[in-house]
Design a protein around this motif. Structure first.
Motif, PDB file in Angstrom:
ATOM      1  N   GLU A  24       0.812  -1.217   0.000  1.00  0.00           N
ATOM      2  CA  GLU A  24       0.000   0.000   0.000  1.00  0.00           C
ATOM      3  C   GLU A  24       0.847   1.270   0.000  1.00  0.00           C
ATOM      4  OE1 GLU A  24      -3.401   2.255   2.770  1.00  0.00           O
ATOM      5  OE2 GLU A  24      -2.671   0.240   3.291  1.00  0.00           O
ATOM      6  N   HIS A  25       1.952   1.262   0.762  1.00  0.00           N
ATOM      7  CA  HIS A  25       2.733   2.483   0.954  1.00  0.00           C
ATOM      8  C   HIS A  25       4.070   2.504   0.220  1.00  0.00           C
ATOM      9  CE1 HIS A  25      -0.052   3.843   4.083  1.00  0.00           C
ATOM     10  NE2 HIS A  25      -0.003   2.622   4.585  1.00  0.00           N
ATOM     11  N   GLY A  26       4.478   1.401  -0.331  1.00  0.00           N
ATOM     12  CA  GLY A  26       5.731   1.349  -1.065  1.00  0.00           C
ATOM     13  C   GLY A  26       6.934   1.000  -0.211  1.00  0.00           C
ATOM     14  N   SER A  27       6.822   1.150   1.096  1.00  0.00           N
ATOM     15  CA  SER A  27       7.910   0.819   2.015  1.00  0.00           C
ATOM     16  C   SER A  27       7.341   0.687   3.418  1.00  0.00           C
ATOM     17  CB  SER A  27       8.996   1.903   1.990  1.00  0.00           C
ATOM     18  OG  SER A  27       8.461   3.134   2.461  1.00  0.00           O
ATOM     19  N   LEU A  28       8.182   0.222   4.348  1.00  0.00           N
ATOM     20  CA  LEU A  28       7.762   0.085   5.737  1.00  0.00           C
ATOM     21  C   LEU A  28       8.212   1.299   6.540  1.00  0.00           C
ATOM     22  CD1 LEU A  28       8.678  -3.662   6.431  1.00  0.00           C
ATOM     23  CD2 LEU A  28       6.409  -2.720   5.953  1.00  0.00           C
ATOM     24  N   GLY A  76       7.124   7.550  12.261  1.00  0.00           N
ATOM     25  CA  GLY A  76       7.595   7.639  10.885  1.00  0.00           C
ATOM     26  C   GLY A  76       8.959   7.027  10.645  1.00  0.00           C
ATOM     27  N   PHE A  77       9.538   6.382  11.661  1.00  0.00           N
ATOM     28  CA  PHE A  77      10.870   5.781  11.521  1.00  0.00           C
ATOM     29  C   PHE A  77      10.926   4.828  10.334  1.00  0.00           C
ATOM     30  CE2 PHE A  77      13.512   2.023  12.451  1.00  0.00           C
ATOM     31  CZ  PHE A  77      14.758   2.625  12.508  1.00  0.00           C
ATOM     32  N   SER A  78      11.939   5.005   9.496  1.00  0.00           N
ATOM     33  CA  SER A  78      12.136   4.137   8.337  1.00  0.00           C
ATOM     34  C   SER A  78      13.441   3.369   8.515  1.00  0.00           C
ATOM     35  CB  SER A  78      12.192   4.963   7.050  1.00  0.00           C
ATOM     36  OG  SER A  78      12.483   4.131   5.938  1.00  0.00           O
ATOM     37  N   ALA A  79      13.327   2.082   8.768  1.00  0.00           N
ATOM     38  CA  ALA A  79      14.515   1.277   9.042  1.00  0.00           C
ATOM     39  C   ALA A  79      15.444   1.196   7.849  1.00  0.00           C
ATOM     40  CB  ALA A  79      14.099  -0.132   9.469  1.00  0.00           C
ATOM     41  N   ALA A 134      16.342  -4.726   7.977  1.00  0.00           N
ATOM     42  CA  ALA A 134      15.409  -3.616   8.094  1.00  0.00           C
ATOM     43  C   ALA A 134      14.029  -4.051   8.572  1.00  0.00           C
ATOM     44  CB  ALA A 134      15.293  -2.891   6.749  1.00  0.00           C
ATOM     45  N   GLU A 135      13.513  -5.148   8.029  1.00  0.00           N
ATOM     46  CA  GLU A 135      12.153  -5.582   8.376  1.00  0.00           C
ATOM     47  C   GLU A 135      12.038  -5.975   9.839  1.00  0.00           C
ATOM     48  OE1 GLU A 135       9.436  -9.271   7.033  1.00  0.00           O
ATOM     49  OE2 GLU A 135       9.860  -7.825   5.436  1.00  0.00           O
ATOM     50  N   ARG A 136      13.131  -6.445  10.445  1.00  0.00           N
ATOM     51  CA  ARG A 136      13.071  -6.890  11.834  1.00  0.00           C
ATOM     52  C   ARG A 136      12.920  -5.724  12.806  1.00  0.00           C
ATOM     53  NH1 ARG A 136      11.079 -11.262  11.736  1.00  0.00           N
ATOM     54  NH2 ARG A 136      11.526 -11.324  13.963  1.00  0.00           N
ATOM     55  N   ALA A 137      13.023  -4.502  12.312  1.00  0.00           N
ATOM     56  CA  ALA A 137      12.881  -3.337  13.175  1.00  0.00           C
ATOM     57  C   ALA A 137      11.426  -3.013  13.481  1.00  0.00           C
ATOM     58  CB  ALA A 137      13.539  -2.116  12.525  1.00  0.00           C
ATOM     59  N   TYR A 138      10.500  -3.749  12.852  1.00  0.00           N
ATOM     60  CA  TYR A 138       9.085  -3.429  13.019  1.00  0.00           C
ATOM     61  C   TYR A 138       8.343  -4.535  13.768  1.00  0.00           C
ATOM     62  CZ  TYR A 138      10.247   0.022   9.516  1.00  0.00           C
ATOM     63  OH  TYR A 138      10.844   1.052   8.837  1.00  0.00           O
ATOM     64  N   GLU A 139       7.344  -4.108  14.518  1.00  0.00           N
ATOM     65  CA  GLU A 139       6.465  -5.021  15.233  1.00  0.00           C
ATOM     66  C   GLU A 139       5.028  -4.721  14.845  1.00  0.00           C
ATOM     67  OE1 GLU A 139       7.413  -4.560  19.368  1.00  0.00           O
ATOM     68  OE2 GLU A 139       9.439  -5.390  19.123  1.00  0.00           O
ATOM     69  N   VAL A 140       4.180  -5.710  15.021  1.00  0.00           N
ATOM     70  CA  VAL A 140       2.768  -5.570  14.667  1.00  0.00           C
ATOM     71  C   VAL A 140       1.952  -5.393  15.937  1.00  0.00           C
ATOM     72  CG1 VAL A 140       0.786  -6.748  13.663  1.00  0.00           C
ATOM     73  CG2 VAL A 140       2.990  -6.828  12.497  1.00  0.00           C
ATOM     74  N   HIS A 141       1.173  -4.327  15.979  1.00  0.00           N
ATOM     75  CA  HIS A 141       0.432  -3.925  17.176  1.00  0.00           C
ATOM     76  C   HIS A 141      -1.076  -4.038  16.950  1.00  0.00           C
ATOM     77  CE1 HIS A 141      -1.035  -1.408  20.459  1.00  0.00           C
ATOM     78  NE2 HIS A 141      -1.611  -0.614  19.572  1.00  0.00           N
ATOM     79  N   HIS A 142      -1.786  -4.587  17.948  1.00  0.00           N
ATOM     80  CA  HIS A 142      -3.247  -4.601  17.913  1.00  0.00           C
ATOM     81  C   HIS A 142      -3.767  -3.217  18.303  1.00  0.00           C
ATOM     82  CE1 HIS A 142      -2.811  -8.942  17.793  1.00  0.00           C
ATOM     83  NE2 HIS A 142      -4.105  -9.049  17.594  1.00  0.00           N
ATOM     84  N   ARG A 143      -4.508  -2.587  17.421  1.00  0.00           N
ATOM     85  CA  ARG A 143      -5.040  -1.256  17.715  1.00  0.00           C
ATOM     86  C   ARG A 143      -5.976  -1.294  18.921  1.00  0.00           C
ATOM     87  NH1 ARG A 143      -4.035   2.364  13.594  1.00  0.00           N
ATOM     88  NH2 ARG A 143      -3.313   1.446  11.625  1.00  0.00           N
ATOM     89  N   ASN A 144      -6.762  -2.332  19.019  1.00  0.00           N
ATOM     90  CA  ASN A 144      -7.617  -2.548  20.181  1.00  0.00           C
ATOM     91  C   ASN A 144      -7.053  -3.733  20.948  1.00  0.00           C
ATOM     92  OD1 ASN A 144      -9.675  -0.534  19.656  1.00  0.00           O
ATOM     93  ND2 ASN A 144     -10.286  -1.830  17.938  1.00  0.00           N
ATOM     94  N   ALA A 179      -1.437  -2.377  13.422  1.00  0.00           N
ATOM     95  CA  ALA A 179      -0.617  -1.238  13.018  1.00  0.00           C
ATOM     96  C   ALA A 179       0.840  -1.659  12.983  1.00  0.00           C
ATOM     97  CB  ALA A 179      -0.798  -0.069  13.994  1.00  0.00           C
ATOM     98  N   VAL A 180       1.614  -1.043  12.102  1.00  0.00           N
ATOM     99  CA  VAL A 180       3.045  -1.295  12.008  1.00  0.00           C
ATOM    100  C   VAL A 180       3.773  -0.236  12.833  1.00  0.00           C
ATOM    101  CG1 VAL A 180       5.043  -1.376  10.466  1.00  0.00           C
ATOM    102  CG2 VAL A 180       2.848  -2.339   9.731  1.00  0.00           C
ATOM    103  N   LEU A 181       4.501  -0.680  13.855  1.00  0.00           N
ATOM    104  CA  LEU A 181       5.214   0.244  14.737  1.00  0.00           C
ATOM    105  C   LEU A 181       6.673  -0.180  14.864  1.00  0.00           C
ATOM    106  CD1 LEU A 181       2.704   0.633  17.719  1.00  0.00           C
ATOM    107  CD2 LEU A 181       2.815   1.964  15.599  1.00  0.00           C
ATOM    108  N   CYS A 182       7.525   0.798  15.111  1.00  0.00           N
ATOM    109  CA  CYS A 182       8.904   0.463  15.460  1.00  0.00           C
ATOM    110  C   CYS A 182       8.914  -0.072  16.886  1.00  0.00           C
ATOM    111  CB  CYS A 182       9.804   1.689  15.332  1.00  0.00           C
ATOM    112  SG  CYS A 182       9.494   2.986  16.544  1.00  0.00           S
ATOM    113  N   ALA A 183       9.984  -0.738  17.262  1.00  0.00           N
ATOM    114  CA  ALA A 183      10.046  -1.360  18.586  1.00  0.00           C
ATOM    115  C   ALA A 183       9.916  -0.326  19.701  1.00  0.00           C
ATOM    116  CB  ALA A 183      11.351  -2.133  18.731  1.00  0.00           C
ATOM    117  N   ASN A 184      10.524   0.860  19.527  1.00  0.00           N
ATOM    118  CA  ASN A 184      10.466   1.883  20.568  1.00  0.00           C
ATOM    119  C   ASN A 184       9.040   2.373  20.807  1.00  0.00           C
ATOM    120  OD1 ASN A 184      13.206   1.847  21.087  1.00  0.00           O
ATOM    121  ND2 ASN A 184      13.677   3.495  19.649  1.00  0.00           N
ATOM    122  N   CYS A 185       8.335   2.678  19.730  1.00  0.00           N
ATOM    123  CA  CYS A 185       6.962   3.160  19.876  1.00  0.00           C
ATOM    124  C   CYS A 185       6.038   2.065  20.416  1.00  0.00           C
ATOM    125  CB  CYS A 185       6.442   3.675  18.536  1.00  0.00           C
ATOM    126  SG  CYS A 185       7.110   5.302  18.069  1.00  0.00           S
TER     127      CYS A 185
END
Length: 269
Positions: free
Chosen positions: A189-193, A199-202, A211-221, A238-244
């Motif tokens: 959808e967005h062309g990149s992660l 807005g962090f771009s690994a 690069a892909e391992r820098a992201y985690e998947v979060h349940h919005r609810n 939602a796609v979030l970086c580990a810090n967020c």
């Protein structure tokens, strides 16, 4: 008593079911109907070429005909590949504690269980045809040892101490399939992660293989906030970086934390 509930991925999409119904599942129960009780510990076992224990939980609803279960929305009857759900067949309700669909996530592969001196003679290894298998106390302890389960899942059994483990809020969220599907859809959808909060771009900081391992998947609810079992869709994630991700789960106000952080970073752009 303790049990193994086995499923064949050629007949039922087990991985999808365990990924998306991560609160409550129902499992076909064709034997031990009168012996299974609420509170009994359960391992979910995937049959086939990638066989092994892939989830753990507890019985929360004794074997009941499918047409009479408390939460029919969690039956996953659309995931049958080779069979159709019969309204009169018995289903056991299981509250999942953790799902590990791959060896990277820590599933107990059949080859590992087979090499264990106690489990080698268990029926799930010697006579693996069937859906429900009883675990003796020794077999349960051996499988817990291999799984490394936290003590609150099996309070009556001993566990190995000293093994470093991370038991955080995302333990049930990080199914490799669900994560992979979300990241793939997001990238398409967005062309990149990138992190949906900061807005962090690994890709700007890490070599491509990492690069892909820098992201985690979060349940919005949060799963804990749901009043009834719900099926998780990719739009719920939602796609979030580990810090967020860790900041969002800094306390119990997960939804409010997400909104506050999103507003903060939006105001800085």
């Amino acid at each position: 008593m303790a049990w193994i509930f086995q499923g064949n991925p050629n007949r039922f999409d087990i991985d999808d079911y365990l990924s998306r119904y991560s609160q409550l599942i129902y499992w076909r129960t064709n034997r031990y109907i009168k012996e299974i009780s609420v509170g009994d510990p359960v391992f979910i076992w995937r049959a086939g070429s990638d066989a092994g224990a892939v989830a753990v939980g507890r019985v929360v609803e004794e074997p009941t005909q499918a047409q009479e279960v408390k939460h029919p929305e969690a039956l996953g009857d659309d995931l049958w590949v080779a069979d159709e759900l019969s309204p009169t067949e018995f289903k056991t309700g299981i509250q999942l504690s953790e799902v590990r669909l791959s060896t990277d996530e820590g599933m107990v592969a059949r080859s590992i269980a087979k090499d264990d001196v106690t489990l080698a003679s268990s029926t799930i290894i010697t006579v693996p045809s069937g859906t429900v298998f009883h675990l003796s106390d020794d077999e349960m302890a051996a499988l817990i040892h291999l799984w490394g389960a936290p003590i609150d899942i099996f309070p009556a059994a001993g566990v190995v101490e000293g093994k470093q483990q991370l038991r955080a809020h995302y333990a049930r969220e990080r199914s490799s399939r669900l994560r992979r599907d979300k990241l793939s859809a997001f990238r398409k959808e967005h062309g990149s992660l990138f992190c949906e909060i900061c807005g962090f771009s690994a890709s700007a900081h890490h070599p491509k293989p990492f690069a892909e391992r820098a992201y985690e998947v979060h349940h919005r609810n949060p799963l804990a906030a749901a009043a009834t079992p719900v099926r998780t869709t990719l739009n719920d994630l939602a796609v979030l970086c580990a810090n967020c991700h860790r900041a969002v789960h800094a306390n119990s106000h997960v939804i409010e934390n997400y909104e506050e952080l999103a507003k903060l970073y939006a105001s800085r752009r």
